[in-house]
Design a protein around this motif. Structure first.
Motif, short mmCIF file in Angstrom:
data_model
loop_
_atom_site.label_atom_id
_atom_site.label_comp_id
_atom_site.label_asym_id
_atom_site.label_seq_id
_atom_site.Cartn_x
_atom_site.Cartn_y
_atom_site.Cartn_z
N GLY A 1 0.77 -1.23 0.00
CA GLY A 1 0.00 0.00 0.00
C GLY A 1 0.80 1.28 0.00
N ARG A 2 2.04 1.23 0.53
CA ARG A 2 2.91 2.41 0.60
C ARG A 2 2.22 3.58 1.29
N ARG A 3 1.58 3.29 2.39
CA ARG A 3 0.88 4.31 3.16
C ARG A 3 1.83 5.42 3.61
N TYR A 4 3.06 5.03 3.97
CA TYR A 4 4.01 5.99 4.53
C TYR A 4 5.10 6.39 3.55
N ALA A 5 4.78 6.38 2.26
CA ALA A 5 5.75 6.75 1.23
C ALA A 5 6.17 8.20 1.37
N PHE A 6 7.31 8.53 0.79
CA PHE A 6 7.92 9.87 0.88
C PHE A 6 6.91 10.98 0.60
N GLY A 7 6.17 10.87 -0.49
CA GLY A 7 5.26 11.93 -0.89
C GLY A 7 3.94 11.94 -0.15
N LYS A 8 3.70 10.94 0.71
CA LYS A 8 2.43 10.87 1.45
C LYS A 8 2.55 11.31 2.90
N GLN A 9 3.75 11.65 3.33
CA GLN A 9 3.97 11.90 4.75
C GLN A 9 3.15 13.08 5.28
N ALA A 10 3.01 14.13 4.48
CA ALA A 10 2.25 15.30 4.93
C ALA A 10 0.78 14.96 5.12
N SER A 11 0.22 14.17 4.22
CA SER A 11 -1.20 13.79 4.34
C SER A 11 -1.41 12.81 5.48
N VAL A 12 -0.44 11.94 5.72
CA VAL A 12 -0.54 11.02 6.86
C VAL A 12 -0.49 11.80 8.17
N ALA A 13 0.34 12.82 8.22
CA ALA A 13 0.42 13.66 9.41
C ALA A 13 -0.94 14.29 9.71
N TYR A 14 -1.64 14.72 8.66
CA TYR A 14 -2.98 15.28 8.83
C TYR A 14 -3.93 14.23 9.41
N TRP A 15 -3.87 13.02 8.87
CA TRP A 15 -4.71 11.93 9.37
C TRP A 15 -4.40 11.66 10.83
N ASN A 16 -3.12 11.64 11.17
CA ASN A 16 -2.72 11.39 12.55
C ASN A 16 -3.17 12.51 13.48
N LEU A 17 -3.11 13.75 13.00
CA LEU A 17 -3.61 14.87 13.80
C LEU A 17 -5.10 14.73 14.04
N GLY A 18 -5.82 14.16 13.07
CA GLY A 18 -7.24 13.89 13.27
C GLY A 18 -7.46 12.91 14.40
N CYS A 19 -6.61 11.90 14.49
CA CYS A 19 -6.68 10.93 15.60
C CYS A 19 -6.38 11.62 16.92
N PHE A 20 -5.39 12.50 16.91
CA PHE A 20 -5.03 13.24 18.13
C PHE A 20 -6.18 14.15 18.56
N ALA A 21 -6.78 14.83 17.58
CA ALA A 21 -7.91 15.71 17.88
C ALA A 21 -9.07 14.91 18.50
N SER A 22 -9.33 13.73 17.94
CA SER A 22 -10.39 12.89 18.50
C SER A 22 -10.08 12.48 19.93
N ALA A 23 -8.78 12.25 20.20
CA ALA A 23 -8.37 11.81 21.54
C ALA A 23 -8.60 12.91 22.58
N ILE A 24 -8.31 14.15 22.21
CA ILE A 24 -8.44 15.23 23.20
C ILE A 24 -9.81 15.90 23.14
N ALA A 25 -10.70 15.43 22.26
CA ALA A 25 -12.03 16.01 22.14
C ALA A 25 -12.80 16.05 23.46
N PRO A 26 -12.65 15.05 24.35
CA PRO A 26 -13.37 15.12 25.63
C PRO A 26 -13.01 16.34 26.48
#
Length: 519
Positions: free
Chosen positions: A303-328
């Motif tokens: 899948g190459r989820r973490y490929a060189f050119g995808k890192q910025a978009s993955v960071a956004y996805w990860n920030l979404g997970c972080f936002a969900s975590a601190i939402a409470p």
């Protein structure tokens, strides 16, 4: 200067949060706690292989001159005021919720306070089992430890936010590893790295507490993190301000990775620092040929989820997970979502500024965006050596107009000869670039200096690491010592013997082209 064995350590994290103090290292779930006590498991014969003199001087740590100092680095001795622990966290791995994870082979010994009052966590990686090791042994091999030690320091000298590495010791033990998880385990020499950072807190620390609905602990950890590492944030909206800063630091980090051509390889949310640091060096690589689809991690295929050119978009996805975590922590999430969605614009602004510096532009105007885009697209189409191409670009003669002369100038960076269409494509963007450089309000010399400061001449390529590791496993350290010095001046010509493309033999050699999470 204080020695490791005579220092009085602080243990603010341990003293601030509930933990499992039983010392039981059996793999298990640990609800209700943020860490578990974990004493390092002694090794046969710890021997100091490398020491980061500059980092030690910065922190005021005396080079080991007593058996207890080396014993600390190898996990064979714990100073009286240390309270070793393994942190408990969770995470999304390759896009899937993995539940409780935690420090499976990392043990934080204590916090070293400098004379200036700053505090740094000292952590051993490879010091033995913890309650979060699951079925693993908690150990690290020389191969992965050399990679972590050198790259942590290399990224620091490149100017990329990162955790640091103070020492590398061999253990005298053999460790069984299946390098590519393909049923071919083999024994390798063991080693331990002492990692150093203001904090190793990750997105996953907050994800775990949210998943367990331990909202009181979640708020407590957020308050503690803000007071220690974001003390300037005050007021009723401090959680929103905090998320905004984590977002900005993360976006900036992604841009820095792209600037130097770094690929992390395993951007799970448990490998994302809330301080915006590069953390957890496993199957990483610098790109040699400019390939946006390159991933160094065999586990990331196909899948190459973490490929060189995808890192910025993955960071956004990860920030979404972080936002969900601190939402409470919020009464409503509308503002939080708004800040998350601002990531794209923040990242784009950082990226354009970075590219302006790499290209030597006096400023990035609206009309320059198309030029930056064309550069990206052209390099992706030609796949030249990224480091060498940008170094050649610095001294590009601005009088060149002939297509053949322009493309021949960059021949040192090509891995394969250009086709006629590729040559035309490159010449076209270079002519446009030359015309833009000639419009700079700054001098040519100032433009070139900017480029030299933002384009590294030396990067720690995987094939060099592989060769150094092979030598070390034979008892030789010549290349290792050379690399240890080269990483300190990556923007100079001091180590130009390494200013060459990846050799053909390294294209398919294990440990050079592809690695695994075992790396």
């Amino acid at each position: 200067m204080k020695s490791l064995s005579s220092k009085e350590y602080k243990n603010e994290f341990v003293n601030s949060f509930p933990g499992d103090d039983s010392g039981n290292l059996s793999p298990r779930q640990t609800p209700g706690v943020l860490y578990s006590k974990a004493m390092p498991t002694p090794v046969a014969n710890p021997s100091l292989l490398a020491w980061s003199e500059e980092l030690a001087n910065e922190l005021g740590i005396q080079k080991p001159n007593h058996p207890n100092d080396v014993a600390i680095l190898g996990g064979n001795y714990v100073a009286p005021t240390m309270q070793p622990y393994a942190a408990c966290y969770a995470g999304h791995q390759f896009g899937n919720w993995a539940g409780q994870l935690g420090d499976g082979r990392a043990i934080t010994l204590g916090e070293w306070q400098t004379t200036a009052g700053t505090s740094w966590e000292l952590q051993l990686k490879g010091a033995g089992r913890t309650p979060y090791s699951r079925r693993a042994d908690g150990r690290a091999v020389l191969r992965s430890s050399v990679r972590e030690y050198l790259m942590s320091e290399a990224m620091h000298y490149l100017g990329v936010p990162t955790t640091r590495a103070l020492s590398l010791v061999t253990t005298g033990d053999q460790v069984l590893r299946d390098m590519f998880y393909n049923g071919n385990p083999a024994y390798e020499p063991g080693a331990i790295v002492m990692r150093v950072a203001p904090s190793f807190l990750r997105f996953g620390n907050f994800e775990l507490l949210a998943s367990r609905r331990e909202n009181q602990h979640l708020r407590q950890l957020a308050d503690w993190t803000i007071s220690r590492y974001y003390p300037h944030l005050q007021g009723e909206d401090k959680y929103l301000q905090w998320f905004r800063e984590v977002r900005d630091r993360t976006a900036s980090l992604m841009v820095e990775w792209l600037r130097v051509g770094f690929v992390h390889g395993v951007m799970n949310t448990d490998n994302m620092s809330v301080l915006g640091l590069t953390i957890d060096y496993g199957p990483y690589s610098f790109v040699d040929d400019y390939d946006l689809n390159f991933t160094p991690n065999t586990t990331d295929l196909p899948g190459r989820r973490y490929a060189f050119g995808k890192q910025a978009s993955v960071a956004y996805w990860n920030l979404g997970c972080f936002a969900s975590a601190i939402a409470p922590l919020f009464s409503g999430t509308e503002e939080l979502v708004k800040e998350l969605e601002a990531y794209a614009d923040i990242y784009s602004a950082y990226y354009l500024k970075m590219m302006g510096n790499k290209l030597g532009l006096d400023q990035v105007k609206a009309e320059d965006i198309s030029l930056v885009t064309k550069f990206d697209e052209t390099l992706a189409a030609l796949k030249p050596d990224m480091t060498i191409f940008y170094q050649l670009l610095i001294d590009l003669p601005l009088h060149l107009t002939d297509e053949q002369e322009l493309t021949a100038y960059f021949s040192e960076s090509y891995y394969t000869p250009l086709t006629e269409a590729q040559a035309t494509l490159l010449a076209g963007v270079l002519k446009e670039y030359i015309a833009r450089i000639q419009q700079n309000t700054c001098s040519r010399e100032e433009s070139q200096q900017r480029m030299r400061e933002h384009n590294p001449r030396f990067v720690l390529r995987n094939y060099l690491l592989s060769l150094a590791i092979e030598e070390l496993e034979k008892g030789e350290n010549t290349l290792f010592l050379q690399l240890q010095e080269a990483i300190k001046t990556p923007y100079s010509t001091d180590h130009d013997k390494f200013f060459v493309k990846r050799p053909d033999w390294a294209t398919s050699k294990a440990g050079c082209s592809m690695l695994s999470c075992s790396s």
